[in-house]
Scaffold this motif. Structure first.
Motif, PDB file in Angstrom:
ATOM      1  N   ASP A  35       0.836  -1.204   0.000  1.00 24.40           N
ATOM      2  CA  ASP A  35       0.000   0.000   0.000  1.00 24.40           C
ATOM      3  C   ASP A  35       0.870   1.253   0.000  1.00 24.40           C
ATOM      4  O   ASP A  35       0.716   2.130  -0.857  1.00 24.40           O
ATOM      5  CB  ASP A  35      -0.907  -0.006   1.239  1.00 24.40           C
TER       6      ASP A  35
ATOM      7  N   HIS B 223      -6.426   4.587  -4.017  1.00 25.65           N
ATOM      8  CA  HIS B 223      -7.550   3.651  -4.064  1.00 25.65           C
ATOM      9  C   HIS B 223      -8.769   4.332  -3.496  1.00 25.65           C
ATOM     10  O   HIS B 223      -8.671   5.439  -2.962  1.00 25.65           O
ATOM     11  CB  HIS B 223      -7.228   2.343  -3.329  1.00 25.65           C
TER      12      HIS B 223
ATOM     13  N   HIS C 196       1.205   3.860  -3.225  1.00 24.22           N
ATOM     14  CA  HIS C 196       0.860   5.282  -3.173  1.00 24.22           C
ATOM     15  C   HIS C 196       2.034   6.135  -3.646  1.00 24.22           C
ATOM     16  O   HIS C 196       1.877   7.077  -4.409  1.00 24.22           O
ATOM     17  CB  HIS C 196       0.524   5.695  -1.732  1.00 24.22           C
TER      18      HIS C 196
HETATM   19 ZN    ZN Z   1      -3.720   3.117   1.024  1.00 22.40          ZN
END
Ligand code: ZN
Length: 421
Positions: free
Chosen positions: A196, A358, A200
């Motif tokens: 994650d 997201h 990003h």
């Molecule tokens: Zn995230």
């Protein structure tokens, strides 16, 4: 007694990474397992609620991390001070206000992080999904896997994540899980944040991300192989809870909203005619009077705002199972198209590098996650187009406990091969 079950949540590990060979060892492992690519998460940002209850946002009440609830904000008692800090002028003033607010939160034991929420707005909001400890009795408004585990007298080992609960980094959590395997708990939960965070920062389609994924694959699968060697019959669920989309456009929603309010003669800001909360992909608005909603909506559905996203109407709220009762998630909700980043938002500094995001339309392939279920009792196979909410009943079956009572999902192992394709 059943074999121990290890559930690892790989935050924002999208299905495409696996399907496109970016995680070769994990993909090979998936082929020897029950594998569900292209799993659809619910709309919003509360995947942990969906996984642990099997229920939609409309049922759990958890949709975005922050909800509008001036009566229950943990910053309510500090409102005078925060309003004062909010008046400090300029960029330096805002910086000082943010720093002092963070210190205040720490001193008062407030677990809701202030992030980049304007300090004067903090007293208007509270945490939603993380308002309660998920593993305490009634951790959710609906029945959960934790409730079922407790009632069945099962044991668990928590290496997961919750807002305001420091729990180390990925190495710390997986090391702790590994050390706890010898204690033979029934259920181990672990959270992995690297994919994650790097998605990003680097963007999910970049060569730098490909390299990161390659390294991650070895780091992670070495561990999985060690666990399986240590505990014969170990049951594994490896899950990417949602996807990650390349950001190709920044949109200053705050400017657009302010000028829309000005044109309509409305005051904009906390506790004024119009106030807002800016998630990275959703902008939510609240109004002093209901009569202000329609003209403001019309003003938002024009120009650049109309090119980059859309207002969520009643039909879309129903379709995406967005909680519709109360004002928690906005009198008006605007949703960005895939690739559009609301900038500035309430979670980043202006200088942060954000190339992936997201929280877009869950139907989009880039938004999809996956599940790999590996257990002696589960035959390898492939399940297409399933939903994240299937995890709760699937995990319950592995644990030989009842599925959470409010679950809307299906046990992946009990579904025929091509269901949903
Ligand atoms: Zn995230």
């Amino acid at each position: 007694m059943t074999h121990p079950t290890v559930f690892v949540l790989l935050d924002a590990c999208r299905s495409r990474y696996l399907e496109e060979g970016k995680l070769p060892r994990m993909a090979a492992f998936a082929q020897r397992s029950l594998y569900a690519p292209g799993m659809r998460p619910g709309a919003g940002f509360c995947e942990r609620s969906e996984i642990l209850t099997g229920a939609s946002a409309a049922r759990t009440g958890n949709f975005a991390a922050y909800g509008f609830d001036p009566q229950a904000s943990p910053y309510r008692a500090q409102s005078l001070l925060l309003r004062g800090l909010g008046r400090l002028p300029g960029r330096i003033g805002a910086k000082v206000a943010t720093r002092l607010t963070r210190r205040l939160a720490w001193r008062r034991g407030i677990t809701m992080p202030p992030h980049r929420i304007p300090v004067a707005a903090l007293e208007r909001f509270r945490l939603t999904e993380d308002a309660r400890d998920h593993f305490e009795p009634r951790g959710f408004a609906v029945d959960s896997l934790a409730d079922r585990l407790r009632e069945a007298g099962r044991t668990w080992s928590w290496h997961f994540t919750a807002v305001g609960v420091p729990n180390g980094d990925d190495d710390d959590r997986l090391d702790a899980l590994e050390a706890a395997l010898s204690a033979r708990r029934d259920f181990y939960l672990a959270y992995v944040e690297t994919i994650d965070a790097e998605g990003h920062r680097l963007g999910p389609d970049s060569p730098e991300m490909d390299e990161t994924l390659g390294r991650f694959d070895d780091w992670f699968m070495d561990r999985v192989e060690r666990w399986m060697a240590a505990i014969p019959g170990l049951q594994l669920a490896i899950v990417g809870d949602h996807g990650m989309t390349s950001v190709d456009r920044h949109l200053n929603v705050l400017d657009h909203a302010r000028s829309a309010a000005r044109r309509l003669g409305l005051k904009f800001g906390p506790n004024r005619d119009v106030e807002c909360f800016l998630d990275s992909t959703m902008a939510r608005f609240w109004f002093a009077h209901r009569s202000m909603i329609a003209p403001f909506r019309d003003a938002l559905e024009a120009g650049e705002m109309a090119e980059c996203g859309f207002v969520v109407d009643r039909a879309l709220r129903l379709e995406h199972e967005i909680p519709a009762t109360g004002r928690l998630y906005g009198d008006l909700l605007w949703w960005a198209d895939p690739g559009v980043l609301i900038w500035p938002d309430y979670f980043h500094r202006a200088t942060d590098r954000v190339l992936g995001m997201h929280g877009y339309d869950p139907e989009h392939i880039d938004s999809r996650g996956f599940a790999i279920i590996h257990a002696p009792s589960v035959a390898p196979g492939r399940r297409e187009n399933r939903e994240l909410r299937d995890l709760a009943p699937t995990l319950a079956a592995l644990l030989q406990i009842e599925a959470p009572r409010d679950s809307q999902g299906r046990d992946l192992a009990a579904l025929p091969e091509m269901v949903g394709a």
